[in-house]
Design an enzyme around this catalytic site. Structure first.
Site, PDB file in Angstrom:
ATOM      1  N   ASP A  64       0.871  -1.174   0.000  1.00 23.70           N
ATOM      2  CA  ASP A  64       0.000   0.000   0.000  1.00 23.70           C
ATOM      3  C   ASP A  64       0.910   1.226   0.000  1.00 23.70           C
ATOM      4  O   ASP A  64       2.123   1.112   0.195  1.00 23.70           O
ATOM      5  CB  ASP A  64      -0.903  -0.014   1.238  1.00 23.70           C
ATOM      6  CG  ASP A  64      -1.874   1.167   1.270  1.00 23.70           C
ATOM      7  OD1 ASP A  64      -2.432   1.504   0.208  1.00 23.70           O
ATOM      8  OD2 ASP A  64      -2.064   1.774   2.337  1.00 23.70           O
ATOM      9  N   SER A  65       0.307   2.395  -0.157  1.00 18.86           N
ATOM     10  CA  SER A  65       1.095   3.626  -0.085  1.00 18.86           C
ATOM     11  C   SER A  65       1.545   3.912   1.355  1.00 18.86           C
ATOM     12  O   SER A  65       2.538   4.594   1.565  1.00 18.86           O
ATOM     13  CB  SER A  65       0.273   4.802  -0.617  1.00 18.86           C
ATOM     14  OG  SER A  65      -0.908   4.951   0.146  1.00 18.86           O
ATOM     15  N   CYS A 118      -4.381  -1.709  -1.862  1.00 19.39           N
ATOM     16  CA  CYS A 118      -4.493  -0.309  -2.263  1.00 19.39           C
ATOM     17  C   CYS A 118      -5.510  -0.241  -3.387  1.00 19.39           C
ATOM     18  O   CYS A 118      -5.310  -0.851  -4.444  1.00 19.39           O
ATOM     19  CB  CYS A 118      -3.123   0.176  -2.739  1.00 19.39           C
ATOM     20  SG  CYS A 118      -3.146   1.797  -3.543  1.00 19.39           S
ATOM     21  N   GLU A 177      -3.019   9.071   7.996  1.00 23.63           N
ATOM     22  CA  GLU A 177      -1.561   8.911   8.118  1.00 23.63           C
ATOM     23  C   GLU A 177      -1.013   9.775   9.264  1.00 23.63           C
ATOM     24  O   GLU A 177      -0.025   9.416   9.898  1.00 23.63           O
ATOM     25  CB  GLU A 177      -0.876   9.270   6.795  1.00 23.63           C
ATOM     26  CG  GLU A 177      -1.075   8.244   5.686  1.00 23.63           C
ATOM     27  CD  GLU A 177      -0.258   6.961   5.858  1.00 23.63           C
ATOM     28  OE1 GLU A 177       0.775   6.990   6.550  1.00 23.63           O
ATOM     29  OE2 GLU A 177      -0.671   5.920   5.299  1.00 23.63           O
ATOM     30  N   HIS A 197      -7.296   2.541   3.725  1.00 21.15           N
ATOM     31  CA  HIS A 197      -7.107   3.384   4.917  1.00 21.15           C
ATOM     32  C   HIS A 197      -8.423   3.577   5.690  1.00 21.15           C
ATOM     33  O   HIS A 197      -8.412   3.774   6.901  1.00 21.15           O
ATOM     34  CB  HIS A 197      -6.597   4.775   4.511  1.00 21.15           C
ATOM     35  CG  HIS A 197      -5.137   4.860   4.226  1.00 21.15           C
ATOM     36  ND1 HIS A 197      -4.567   4.361   3.080  1.00 21.15           N
ATOM     37  CD2 HIS A 197      -4.114   5.409   4.942  1.00 21.15           C
ATOM     38  CE1 HIS A 197      -3.262   4.606   3.089  1.00 21.15           C
ATOM     39  NE2 HIS A 197      -2.968   5.232   4.213  1.00 21.15           N
ATOM     40  N   CYS A 212     -11.048   2.543  -0.076  1.00 22.86           N
ATOM     41  CA  CYS A 212      -9.624   2.791   0.202  1.00 22.86           C
ATOM     42  C   CYS A 212      -9.298   2.008   1.462  1.00 22.86           C
ATOM     43  O   CYS A 212     -10.085   2.047   2.422  1.00 22.86           O
ATOM     44  CB  CYS A 212      -9.382   4.286   0.414  1.00 22.86           C
ATOM     45  SG  CYS A 212      -7.720   4.678   1.012  1.00 22.86           S
TER      46      CYS A 212
END
Length: 285
Positions: A28-29, A91, A168, A202, A200
């Site tokens: 993932d990012s 992701c 984040e 996240h 997403c």
């Protein structure tokens, strides 16, 4: 900077001699993919994992398809060098923009989160909302996948550019985050959705906030749960599910390891050992 890991030799030995003991790569990012990692711990407790966070280049959701494709290729090349038996794109942006292309280029199975998430949404509801990064929303990947499965449902998508940076930065319980979430959900609530897809990886981190703003009857779909179930099926079909105890999870990031270590402790409940890697170094031009 490319650092070697204490696990390198173990992973190498397993993958050449016993393919079932080779690791699964998850990427993932940033910390979003930890929602997928936690599902793997629950559903596939014997699997060894290499987790990649491309933290130097996040967020992915505002990038072009060309950039995403380059990043994904670099990460998969690096994973190939680590001899993974399978990769999971934890992701949605990568799954939407790069999955079909890179599947043709690598010789190990690559799973994305969109199709498993779409299937689960269609099983749950008729009026489906999708919250996603700008790139995923613009790609229309969820709408297409959902309508392909059932053309009679209705789908609304909302782009949520601020969510990933807030997560984040660990600002889940910041009043500003609740205000932003209200703004993003408002058009979906107007459509009286019965199901909401986290478009997403996240976003499950935001579930306390989102749940507080949604009517109780709205079902939340976390594609992480469903991609890991698909992963389990695929391992069974290929006969490479691990039955031995797993190796410790290996964490590799392109950005600051210390920052990821702190986030990892918060989301995983333990302190991960994190190494820094330059994924671009894996591709020989």
């Amino acid at each position: 900077m490319h650092s070697t890991s204490i696990f390198d030799n173990h992973f190498d030995t397993f993958s050449s001699q016993e393919p079932q003991r080779a690791p699964i790569g998850v990427f993932d990012s940033g910390v979003g993919g930890l929602t997928v990692l936690r599902q793997i711990y629950q559903q596939l407790p014997n699997e060894s994992i290499i987790y990649v966070g491309d933290t130097a280049r996040l967020p992915y959701g505002i990038r072009s398809q060309t950039e995403i494709l380059q990043f994904v290729r670099e990460i998969l090349h690096w994973m190939q060098q680590q001899r993974v038996k399978m990769a999971v794109m934890a992701c949605n942006t990568s799954s939407a923009l790069a999955l079909d292309i890179v599947r043709q280029e690598f010789n190990f199975p690559i799973l994305g989160v969109i199709l498993p998430g779409a299937k689960a949404a269609v099983q749950q509801g008729q009026r489906i909302g999708v919250i996603a990064t700008p790139a995923t929303a613009q790609s229309n990947a969820y709408r297409q996948a959902i309508l392909e499965i059932n053309p009679n449902v209705q789908v609304w998508q909302v782009s949520c550019p601020e969510f990933v940076p807030l997560i984040e930065q660990n600002r889940i319980h910041d009043p500003y985050t609740t205000e932003i979430a209200k703004t993003y959900l408002e058009p979906l609530l107007r459509q009286e959705i019965d199901t909401l897809v986290y478009g997403c990886t996240h976003y499950p981190h935001l579930s306390p906030v989102l749940r507080s703003l949604l009517p109780s009857q709205v079902k939340l779909i976390n594609p992480a749960v469903h991609v890991v179930a698909a992963c389990s099926q695929e391992l069974d079909i290929l006969g490479i599910k691990n039955t031995h105890p797993p190796m410790p999870t290996r964490f590799a990031v392109s950005g600051c390891p210390q920052q990821f270590t702190q986030s990892g402790l918060h989301w995983l409940g333990y302190t991960p050992m994190v190494e820094q890697v330059c994924f671009a170094d894996a591709v020989v031009s």
